[in-house]
Design an enzyme around this catalytic site. Structure first.
Site, PDB file in Angstrom:
ATOM      1  CG  LEU A  92       7.838   1.459  -6.134  1.00 17.97           C
ATOM      2  CD1 LEU A  92       7.488   2.606  -6.533  1.00 17.97           C
ATOM      3  CD2 LEU A  92       6.902   0.485  -6.278  1.00 17.97           C
ATOM      4  CD  GLU A 105       5.880  -1.892  -9.362  1.00 18.38           C
ATOM      5  OE1 GLU A 105       6.303  -0.554  -9.070  1.00 18.38           O
ATOM      6  OE2 GLU A 105       5.134  -2.925  -9.210  1.00 18.38           O
ATOM      7  N   GLY A 149       0.435  -0.848   0.032  1.00 20.51           N
ATOM      8  CA  GLY A 149      -0.221   0.070   0.089  1.00 20.51           C
ATOM      9  C   GLY A 149       1.146   1.224  -0.226  1.00 20.51           C
TER      10      GLY A 149
HETATM   11  P1  TGC Z   1      12.858  11.851  -4.506  1.00 21.11           P
HETATM   12  O1  TGC Z   1      13.203  13.260  -4.296  1.00 21.11           O
HETATM   13  O2  TGC Z   1      13.230  12.113  -5.983  1.00 21.11           O
HETATM   14  O3  TGC Z   1      13.553  10.655  -3.865  1.00 21.11           O
HETATM   15  C1  TGC Z   1      12.958  10.358  -2.496  1.00 21.11           C
HETATM   16  C2  TGC Z   1      14.134   9.746  -1.917  1.00 21.11           C
HETATM   17  O4  TGC Z   1      14.468   8.017  -2.549  1.00 21.11           O
HETATM   18  C3  TGC Z   1      15.511   8.143  -3.283  1.00 21.11           C
HETATM   19  N1  TGC Z   1      15.219   7.580  -4.816  1.00 21.11           N
HETATM   20  C4  TGC Z   1      15.041   6.097  -4.749  1.00 21.11           C
HETATM   21  N2  TGC Z   1      15.715   4.683  -4.608  1.00 21.11           N
HETATM   22  C5  TGC Z   1      15.397   3.236  -4.744  1.00 21.11           C
HETATM   23  N3  TGC Z   1      14.837   3.421  -5.960  1.00 21.11           N
HETATM   24  C6  TGC Z   1      14.078   4.364  -6.421  1.00 21.11           C
HETATM   25  N4  TGC Z   1      13.584   4.177  -8.102  1.00 21.11           N
HETATM   26  C7  TGC Z   1      14.332   5.493  -6.275  1.00 21.11           C
HETATM   27  N5  TGC Z   1      13.832   6.704  -7.146  1.00 21.11           N
HETATM   28  C8  TGC Z   1      14.344   8.017  -5.425  1.00 21.11           C
HETATM   29  C9  TGC Z   1      16.144   9.392  -3.697  1.00 21.11           C
HETATM   30  O5  TGC Z   1      17.388   9.016  -3.973  1.00 21.11           O
HETATM   31  C10 TGC Z   1      15.548  10.042  -2.060  1.00 21.11           C
HETATM   32  O6  TGC Z   1      17.031   9.249  -1.431  1.00 21.11           O
HETATM   33  P2  TGC Z   1      17.214  10.202  -0.207  1.00 21.11           P
HETATM   34  O7  TGC Z   1      17.911   9.341   0.286  1.00 21.11           O
HETATM   35  O8  TGC Z   1      18.249  11.346  -1.276  1.00 21.11           O
HETATM   36  O9  TGC Z   1      15.829  10.585   0.991  1.00 21.11           O
HETATM   37  O10 TGC Z   1      11.213  12.181  -4.507  1.00 21.11           O
HETATM   38  P3  TGC Z   1      10.359  12.894  -5.150  1.00 21.11           P
HETATM   39  O11 TGC Z   1       9.422  12.676  -4.270  1.00 21.11           O
HETATM   40  O12 TGC Z   1      10.887  14.011  -5.741  1.00 21.11           O
HETATM   41  O13 TGC Z   1       9.279  12.222  -5.978  1.00 21.11           O
HETATM   42  C11 TGC Z   1      10.413  11.381  -7.171  1.00 21.11           C
HETATM   43  C12 TGC Z   1       9.286  10.463  -8.569  1.00 21.11           C
HETATM   44  C13 TGC Z   1       8.134  11.015  -9.183  1.00 21.11           C
HETATM   45  C14 TGC Z   1      10.507   9.250  -8.946  1.00 21.11           C
HETATM   46  C15 TGC Z   1       8.468   8.914  -8.138  1.00 21.11           C
HETATM   47  O14 TGC Z   1       7.683   9.431  -6.355  1.00 21.11           O
HETATM   48  C16 TGC Z   1       7.905   8.124  -7.709  1.00 21.11           C
HETATM   49  O15 TGC Z   1       8.781   7.558  -8.685  1.00 21.11           O
HETATM   50  N6  TGC Z   1       6.548   8.379  -8.638  1.00 21.11           N
HETATM   51  C17 TGC Z   1       6.020   7.193  -8.977  1.00 21.11           C
HETATM   52  C18 TGC Z   1       5.219   6.322  -7.990  1.00 21.11           C
HETATM   53  C19 TGC Z   1       4.564   5.048  -7.752  1.00 21.11           C
HETATM   54  O16 TGC Z   1       5.618   4.361  -9.458  1.00 21.11           O
HETATM   55  N7  TGC Z   1       3.924   4.324  -7.352  1.00 21.11           N
HETATM   56  C20 TGC Z   1       3.994   2.955  -7.998  1.00 21.11           C
HETATM   57  C21 TGC Z   1       3.044   2.327  -6.920  1.00 21.11           C
HETATM   58  S1  TGC Z   1       2.938   0.509  -6.166  1.00 21.11           S
HETATM   59  C22 TGC Z   1       2.332   0.012  -7.745  1.00 21.11           C
HETATM   60  O17 TGC Z   1       1.646   0.880  -8.732  1.00 21.11           O
HETATM   61  C23 TGC Z   1       2.359  -1.514  -7.553  1.00 21.11           C
HETATM   62  S2  TGC Z   1       1.440  -2.381  -8.948  1.00 21.11           S
HETATM   63  C24 TGC Z   1       1.622  -3.672  -8.560  1.00 21.11           C
HETATM   64  C25 TGC Z   1       1.184  -4.765  -9.803  1.00 21.11           C
HETATM   65  O18 TGC Z   1       2.389  -5.057 -10.448  1.00 21.11           O
HETATM   66  O19 TGC Z   1       0.468  -5.357 -10.315  1.00 21.11           O
HETATM   67  P1  FAD Z   2      -1.834   9.782 -11.282  1.00 21.52           P
HETATM   68  O1  FAD Z   2      -0.839  10.391 -10.924  1.00 21.52           O
HETATM   69  O2  FAD Z   2      -2.989  11.438 -11.160  1.00 21.52           O
HETATM   70  O3  FAD Z   2      -1.791  10.755 -13.054  1.00 21.52           O
HETATM   71  C1  FAD Z   2      -2.384  11.050 -13.806  1.00 21.52           C
HETATM   72  C2  FAD Z   2      -1.664  11.269 -15.238  1.00 21.52           C
HETATM   73  O4  FAD Z   2      -1.091  12.637 -14.900  1.00 21.52           O
HETATM   74  C3  FAD Z   2      -0.758  10.876 -15.463  1.00 21.52           C
HETATM   75  O5  FAD Z   2      -0.726  10.748 -17.241  1.00 21.52           O
HETATM   76  C4  FAD Z   2       0.679  11.004 -15.073  1.00 21.52           C
HETATM   77  O6  FAD Z   2       1.988  10.994 -16.163  1.00 21.52           O
HETATM   78  C5  FAD Z   2       0.124  12.502 -15.138  1.00 21.52           C
HETATM   79  N1  FAD Z   2       1.657  14.071 -13.992  1.00 21.52           N
HETATM   80  C6  FAD Z   2       1.588  13.233 -13.023  1.00 21.52           C
HETATM   81  N2  FAD Z   2       2.441  14.109 -12.267  1.00 21.52           N
HETATM   82  C7  FAD Z   2       3.052  14.709 -13.387  1.00 21.52           C
HETATM   83  C8  FAD Z   2       4.470  15.147 -13.280  1.00 21.52           C
HETATM   84  N3  FAD Z   2       4.537  16.257 -12.716  1.00 21.52           N
HETATM   85  N4  FAD Z   2       4.516  15.651 -15.436  1.00 21.52           N
HETATM   86  C9  FAD Z   2       3.653  15.228 -16.098  1.00 21.52           C
HETATM   87  N5  FAD Z   2       2.976  14.770 -15.839  1.00 21.52           N
HETATM   88  C10 FAD Z   2       2.370  14.050 -14.597  1.00 21.52           C
HETATM   89  N6  FAD Z   2      -0.162   1.306  -5.849  1.00 21.52           N
HETATM   90  C11 FAD Z   2       0.373   0.326  -5.231  1.00 21.52           C
HETATM   91  O7  FAD Z   2       0.409   1.424  -4.128  1.00 21.52           O
HETATM   92  N7  FAD Z   2       0.280  -0.582  -4.793  1.00 21.52           N
HETATM   93  C12 FAD Z   2      -0.513  -1.815  -6.277  1.00 21.52           C
HETATM   94  O8  FAD Z   2      -0.061  -2.642  -5.664  1.00 21.52           O
HETATM   95  C13 FAD Z   2      -1.341  -1.013  -7.018  1.00 21.52           C
HETATM   96  N8  FAD Z   2      -1.214  -1.816  -7.906  1.00 21.52           N
HETATM   97  C14 FAD Z   2      -2.106  -0.770  -9.106  1.00 21.52           C
HETATM   98  C15 FAD Z   2      -2.985  -1.976  -9.607  1.00 21.52           C
HETATM   99  C16 FAD Z   2      -3.968  -0.676 -10.416  1.00 21.52           C
HETATM  100  C17 FAD Z   2      -4.577  -2.190 -11.899  1.00 21.52           C
HETATM  101  C18 FAD Z   2      -4.198   0.061 -11.211  1.00 21.52           C
HETATM  102  C19 FAD Z   2      -4.817   0.704 -11.999  1.00 21.52           C
HETATM  103  C20 FAD Z   2      -2.963   0.835 -10.137  1.00 21.52           C
HETATM  104  C21 FAD Z   2      -2.012   0.231  -8.916  1.00 21.52           C
HETATM  105  N9  FAD Z   2      -1.328   0.458  -8.119  1.00 21.52           N
HETATM  106  C22 FAD Z   2      -0.591   0.451  -7.052  1.00 21.52           C
HETATM  107  C23 FAD Z   2      -1.667   2.369  -8.306  1.00 21.52           C
HETATM  108  C24 FAD Z   2      -0.722   3.265  -9.705  1.00 21.52           C
HETATM  109  O9  FAD Z   2       1.233   3.447  -9.171  1.00 21.52           O
HETATM  110  C25 FAD Z   2      -0.685   4.672  -9.617  1.00 21.52           C
HETATM  111  O10 FAD Z   2      -2.048   4.888 -10.482  1.00 21.52           O
HETATM  112  C26 FAD Z   2       0.481   4.942 -10.752  1.00 21.52           C
HETATM  113  O11 FAD Z   2       1.680   5.534  -9.753  1.00 21.52           O
HETATM  114  C27 FAD Z   2      -0.140   6.711 -10.990  1.00 21.52           C
HETATM  115  O12 FAD Z   2      -0.954   7.085  -9.884  1.00 21.52           O
HETATM  116  P2  FAD Z   2      -2.810   8.024 -10.664  1.00 21.52           P
HETATM  117  O13 FAD Z   2      -3.296   6.811 -11.149  1.00 21.52           O
HETATM  118  O14 FAD Z   2      -3.067   8.741  -9.048  1.00 21.52           O
HETATM  119  O15 FAD Z   2      -2.201   8.718 -11.323  1.00 21.52           O
END
Ligand code: TGC
Ligand code: FAD
Length: 403
Positions: free
Chosen positions: A258, A382, A148
């Site tokens: 991630l 992701e 989460g």
């Molecule tokens: P930022 O200030 O850049 O970074 C905070 C701290 O984190 C470190 N860091 C990382 N470390 C390891 N791996 C990475 N990929 C890392 N990226 C950053 C960074 O060095 C820093 O460390 P420190 O020591 O300086 O504190 O953070 P920010 O708040 O500006 O955010 C950057 C951003 C936008 C790239 C990040 O928040 C991001 O990647 N956003 C996307 C969110 C996302 O991917 N959510 C996924 C949710 S889980 C999911 O989707 C599961 S799907 C499951 C399934 O397969 O079904």
């Molecule tokens: P938003 O962040 O609201 O983004 C909407 C749009 O705005 C996107 O096109 C994005 O690229 C764009 N955008 C946002 N910020 C910027 C920027 N700075 N510059 C330019 N464009 C931007 N999460 C978990 O924690 N655990 C899970 O197990 C998990 N499983 C998932 C399973 C499914 C089926 C789905 C659909 C999602 C899941 N997620 C999970 C969540 C997933 O990681 C998020 O949906 C994803 O990170 C995007 O967040 P959001 O949907 O809120 O979109």
């Protein structure tokens, strides 16, 4: 349940998938990698392909596959055996994810979440007691876990999360909500990320039976229909101190999980692309129009030639990333590049493959539309396609678009 599964298996076609290895990439894999890959491929042909269209059609998760995934070593393949993992390397983890996603992105998701987003943080950040308590049960599939991080108002920007913990005698009180959580409605435990009173992000293991915990299912998805997704709602849930990860603080905790999962997805997407290409190639040789196979038309050949070119480039990219990961040198930004490229490549290939199948391409006689719809989610979760682009942009310019 078993009778239903057996009946469905008997009523569907066999999986005719053949591997495509244009640049002889198999020669770069070890015997162990090939054994692992082929075992998972056989399992997918036997257990996933015969039933998956039906489950996706009904928007139902094939829960019974959890046990089988554990048996084939799909949960945490690169984690140590004593902690419930497979003791293999990062390349083996990759080829396993590729084969699972060749079957269905939702099935790969089951393995990604359990291995990379639940077992990995417990292994990496957990105390020895937490590891011993949870990892063997997760590795064997006795427990299902979820992760989460995302919240209703904080997706791409998880650092803005509002889910929080407050210190009380013997532990913490957890409040807040998580959104879009794969497997949450069926999970026994959740790895949850929340802010403490100093605003620092902490990780913890929360059990489903604790008072104030609920995980309602999200309905109405047209993508990842054979995967279950839900919310996590915490209303004054008491989390004992012993369930909080002792050291890790800040966003780098969840982000490093991630990185692990994104790496697996970059491999997985190649599986989905291979399945679409394989089906399109076969169809192009079997389907005749104007008195000859449609594969004989130059426009169809252009599509197929471009598809195998893009798959081959993605295979080369991931092989190099796998080698770097094995040496502990793969950077998060390199992983972002591969996740973004390979998932987009797979989605484009699914769209081209759909065209080659003509009208048949929109039916569940073929896997194309299911892969295409699944990949829309994979492009977003992701880290979205654009977020990964900005990560690459930041890496090459040194300038941060997020601040
Ligand atoms: P930022 O200030 O850049 O970074 C905070 C701290 O984190 C470190 N860091 C990382 N470390 C390891 N791996 C990475 N990929 C890392 N990226 C950053 C960074 O060095 C820093 O460390 P420190 O020591 O300086 O504190 O953070 P920010 O708040 O500006 O955010 C950057 C951003 C936008 C790239 C990040 O928040 C991001 O990647 N956003 C996307 C969110 C996302 O991917 N959510 C996924 C949710 S889980 C999911 O989707 C599961 S799907 C499951 C399934 O397969 O079904
Ligand atoms: P938003 O962040 O609201 O983004 C909407 C749009 O705005 C996107 O096109 C994005 O690229 C764009 N955008 C946002 N910020 C910027 C920027 N700075 N510059 C330019 N464009 C931007 N999460 C978990 O924690 N655990 C899970 O197990 C998990 N499983 C998932 C399973 C499914 C089926 C789905 C659909 C999602 C899941 N997620 C999970 C969540 C997933 O990681 C998020 O949906 C994803 O990170 C995007 O967040 P959001 O949907 O809120 O979109």
């Amino acid at each position: 349940m078993n009778n239903v599964v057996e009946t469905i298996k008997k009523s569907v076609k066999t999986d005719r998938f053949e591997h495509h290895d244009y640049y002889l990439m198999d020669e770069l894999l070890s015997e162990d990698h090939l054994l692992a890959r082929d075992a998972v491929r056989d399992w997918v042909k036997r257990e996933v392909s015969p039933i998956i269209e039906d489950y996706a059609n009904r928007a139902e998760c094939p829960h019974h596959l959890f046990k089988g995934l554990a048996e084939i070593g799909a949960f945490g393949p690169s984690l140590p055996v004593e902690y419930g993992g497979g003791g293999m390397d990062e390349m083996a983890y990759g080829v396993i994810m590729q084969e699972l996603e060749r079957g269905d992105s939702g099935v790969r998701s089951m393995a990604s979440v359990q291995g990379s987003l639940v077992m990995y943080p417990i292994y990496r950040f957990g105390s020895e007691a937490q590891r011993m308590k949870y990892l063997p049960k997760l590795g064997s599939g006795e427990y299902i876990g979820c992760f989460g991080l995302t919240e209703p108002d904080h997706g791409s920007n998880p650092g803005g999360m509002v889910t929080n913990i407050k210190k009380v005698d013997g532990g913490y009180v957890l409040n807040g909500a998580k959104m879009w959580i794969t497997n949450s409605p069926v999970a026994d435990i959740a790895v949850v990320w929340a802010k403490d009173e100093d605003g620092k992000i902490r990780g913890m293991i929360v059990e489903k039976d604790w008072e104030g915990y609920s995980a309602p299912e999200i309905h109405g998805k047209w993508s990842l229909r054979a995967s279950i997704t839900g919310e996590l709602v915490f209303e004054n849930v008491f989390v004992p101190e012993e369930n909080v990860f002792p050291e890790i603080k800040g966003l780098k905790g969840p982000l490093s999980c991630l990185s692990k999962a994104r790496y697996g997805i970059a491999w997985g997407a190649i599986g989905a692309a291979l399945d679409c290409y394989d089906s399109a190639l076969r169809y192009s040789k079997e389907r005749e129009q104007f008195g000859k196979p449609i594969g004989q038309f130059q426009l169809t050949q252009k599509k197929l030639a471009e598809m195998i070119t893009e798959i081959t480039k993605a295979q080369l990219l991931i092989w190099r990333l796998g080698s770097l990961a094995n040496e502990g040198r793969a950077t998060p930004a390199q992983i972002s590049m591969a996740k973004r490229n390979n998932v987009n490549m797979a989605l484009e290939i699914a769209r081209e493959a759909r065209q080659i199948h003509g009208g048949m391409g929109i039916t569940n006689e073929y896997p194309i539309m299911r892969h295409m719809m699944n990949l829309e989610t994979v492009l977003t979760y992701e880290g979205t396609h654009d977020i990964h682009l900005l990560i690459t942009g930041m890496d090459v310019t040194g300038l941060n678009a997020f601040k």
